[in-house]
Design an enzyme around this catalytic site. Structure first.
Site, PDB file in Angstrom:
ATOM      1  N   LEU A  73       0.633  -1.527  -0.029  1.00 12.39           N
ATOM      2  CA  LEU A  73      -0.305  -0.365   0.187  1.00 12.39           C
ATOM      3  C   LEU A  73       0.696   1.260   0.045  1.00 12.39           C
ATOM      4  O   LEU A  73       2.347   0.941   0.922  1.00 12.39           O
ATOM      5  CB  LEU A  73      -1.328  -0.217   0.948  1.00 12.39           C
ATOM      6  CG  LEU A  73      -2.477  -1.270   1.179  1.00 12.39           C
ATOM      7  CD1 LEU A  73      -2.893  -0.813   2.478  1.00 12.39           C
ATOM      8  CD2 LEU A  73      -3.143  -1.118   0.103  1.00 12.39           C
ATOM      9  N   GLY A  75       1.207  -5.345   0.668  1.00 14.30           N
ATOM     10  CA  GLY A  75       0.018  -4.956   0.041  1.00 14.30           C
ATOM     11  C   GLY A  75       0.240  -5.911  -1.503  1.00 14.30           C
ATOM     12  O   GLY A  75      -0.463  -6.286  -2.406  1.00 14.30           O
ATOM     13  N   ASN A 123       4.787  -7.802   6.074  1.00 19.36           N
ATOM     14  CA  ASN A 123       5.489  -7.403   6.956  1.00 19.36           C
ATOM     15  C   ASN A 123       4.877  -6.328   7.726  1.00 19.36           C
ATOM     16  O   ASN A 123       5.244  -5.169   8.919  1.00 19.36           O
ATOM     17  CB  ASN A 123       6.523  -6.267   6.498  1.00 19.36           C
ATOM     18  CG  ASN A 123       6.347  -5.551   6.255  1.00 19.36           C
ATOM     19  OD1 ASN A 123       5.099  -5.188   4.829  1.00 19.36           O
ATOM     20  ND2 ASN A 123       7.481  -4.652   6.184  1.00 19.36           N
ATOM     21  N   GLU A 124       3.699  -6.394   7.906  1.00 19.07           N
ATOM     22  CA  GLU A 124       2.946  -5.300   7.997  1.00 19.07           C
ATOM     23  C   GLU A 124       3.065  -4.666   9.513  1.00 19.07           C
ATOM     24  O   GLU A 124       2.951  -3.209  10.384  1.00 19.07           O
ATOM     25  CB  GLU A 124       1.184  -5.552   8.125  1.00 19.07           C
ATOM     26  CG  GLU A 124       0.527  -5.654   7.066  1.00 19.07           C
ATOM     27  CD  GLU A 124       0.869  -6.366   6.179  1.00 19.07           C
ATOM     28  OE1 GLU A 124       1.953  -7.336   6.816  1.00 19.07           O
ATOM     29  OE2 GLU A 124      -0.100  -6.927   4.952  1.00 19.07           O
TER      30      GLU A 124
END
Ligand SMILES: CCCCCCCCCCC/C=C/C(=O)SCCNC(=O)CCNC(=O)[C@H](O)C(C)(C)COP(=O)(O)OP(=O)(O)OC[C@H]1O[C@@H](n2cnc3c(N)ncnc32)[C@H](O)[C@@H]1OP(=O)(O)O
Length: 298
Positions: A107, A152, A174-175
């Protein structure tokens, strides 16, 4: 080879004011982003070509520098997918990248920094729609991963049916490193590929797998030298298209049904969580520090 570009799609992608997407929602007007920054214009960001002989389209993601998924960009992708889906002669789509050493960095973080509530909501709904389209499309989908494929980015690759990756890059979710959590439907689509424990472990750590580990685990299907990724993707696509389309698509539908059912029943709650959680001061601080750390590594 007979190549033509999809006039209709290009036309559509160039004019992004009213968005649309067919599925599960009515058209809305997009607030134009003042935050999202890219070195490419919307018109350059997505290139679609179609090879009549092989009946395969290529969706070339070129939103420089890293194919960050902004609202406008995911809207373009979504419109293009819908057009391809409706183009009866088209049987498959290869998703590739025009950014050096990056397939997709996930994202566009700017979408989550000090967002307006209206845009944030449209952003997440559009992402949900795009994912559902890609995850369920009748088209055979192959991701040609010529570089890093993060968060994303992994949403796109894991929704495809087949993945070819170049060596020595990173892929995964890896959020947590950004202080956020991947949505359950993205987690499910990765879990479908690599299993529960590897997903849990990597999700909690924010671990990005090397291409080689991703191959071992099944997160990608092949690793080939970078300059051969697209050629390999084309060759694999041709092999896949030897399977009758409807039987292949029904098999995919069967295998993905549980994830889709869970998504449909949970998407409203997922949206609420996202729009409530992202603007929180603590999240904003962590996202801001993450962006700063990206800039300061230079
Ligand atoms: C109760 C729980 C509730 C949860 C509710 C929240 C749910 C949220 C779920 C969100 C799901 C998905 C999230 C995401 O995708 S977040 C994005 C994650 N992506 C990353 O962390 C990747 C970051 N980028 C990198 O690591 C590197 O850029 C990369 C390895 C991809 C390439 O490295 P390289 O050295 O080639 O390039 P640079 O780092 O110099 O980058 C070039 C410029 O691009 C900017 N950049 C990079 N990535 C992004 C991005 N994702 N968004 C926006 N901008 C990005 C980078 O800052 C550089 O900019 P400048 O040139 O201006 O310095």
């Amino acid at each position: 080879m007979t190549m033509r570009s999809f006039g209709l799609i290009r036309q559509c992608c160039n004019a992004l004011v009213r968005v649309p997407l067919a599925r599960e929602k009515s058209p809305v007007s997009l607030p134009i982003s003042h935050l999202s920054r890219s070195l490419t214009t919307a018109a350059e960001a997505l290139k679609i070509t179609y090879d009549e002989k092989s009946e395969v389209a290529t969706m070339h993601l070129c939103r420089k520098p890293v194919n960050g998924l902004s609202l406008e960009f995911i809207t373009q992708i979504s419109i293009a997918l819908e057009k391809l889906e409706n183009e009866r002669s088209c049987r498959g789509v290869i998703i590739s990248s025009g950014c050096d050493n990056v397939f997709c960095a996930g994202l566009d973080i700017n979408e989550m920094l000090r967002p307006t509530p209206e845009r944030l909501e449209i952003f997440w709904k559009t992402l949900q729609d795009m994912w559902l389209q890609l995850f369920t499309t009748r088209l055979m989908t192959v991701a040609a991963i010529t570089g890093h494929c993060i968060a994303g980015g992994c949403l796109i690759s894991s929704a495809c049916d087949h993945r070819v990756m170049a060596p020595n890059f990173k892929i995964g979710l890896n959020e947590v490193k950004l202080g956020i959590v991947a949505p359950f439907w993205l987690v499910d689509s990765v879990k479908n590929l690599i299993g529960y424990r590897q997903t849990e472990w990597s999700l909690m750590k924010g671990h990005l797998f090397s291409s080689e580990d991703a191959l071992r685990l099944g997160l990608v299907d092949k690793v080939v030298p970078q300059d051969q990724v697209v050629l390999q993707a084309e060759a694999d696509m041709a092999e896949w298209l030897q399977v009758p389309d409807s039987a292949r698509h029904l098999s995919k539908t069967l295998m993905r049904r549980d994830t889709v059912v869970r998504f449909r029943s949970g998407r409203e709650a997922d949206l609420k969580t996202f729009v409530n959680y992202i603007p929180k001061e603590s999240i904003q601080k962590t996202l801001h520090s993450y962006v700063e750390s990206l800039k300061s590594k230079k």
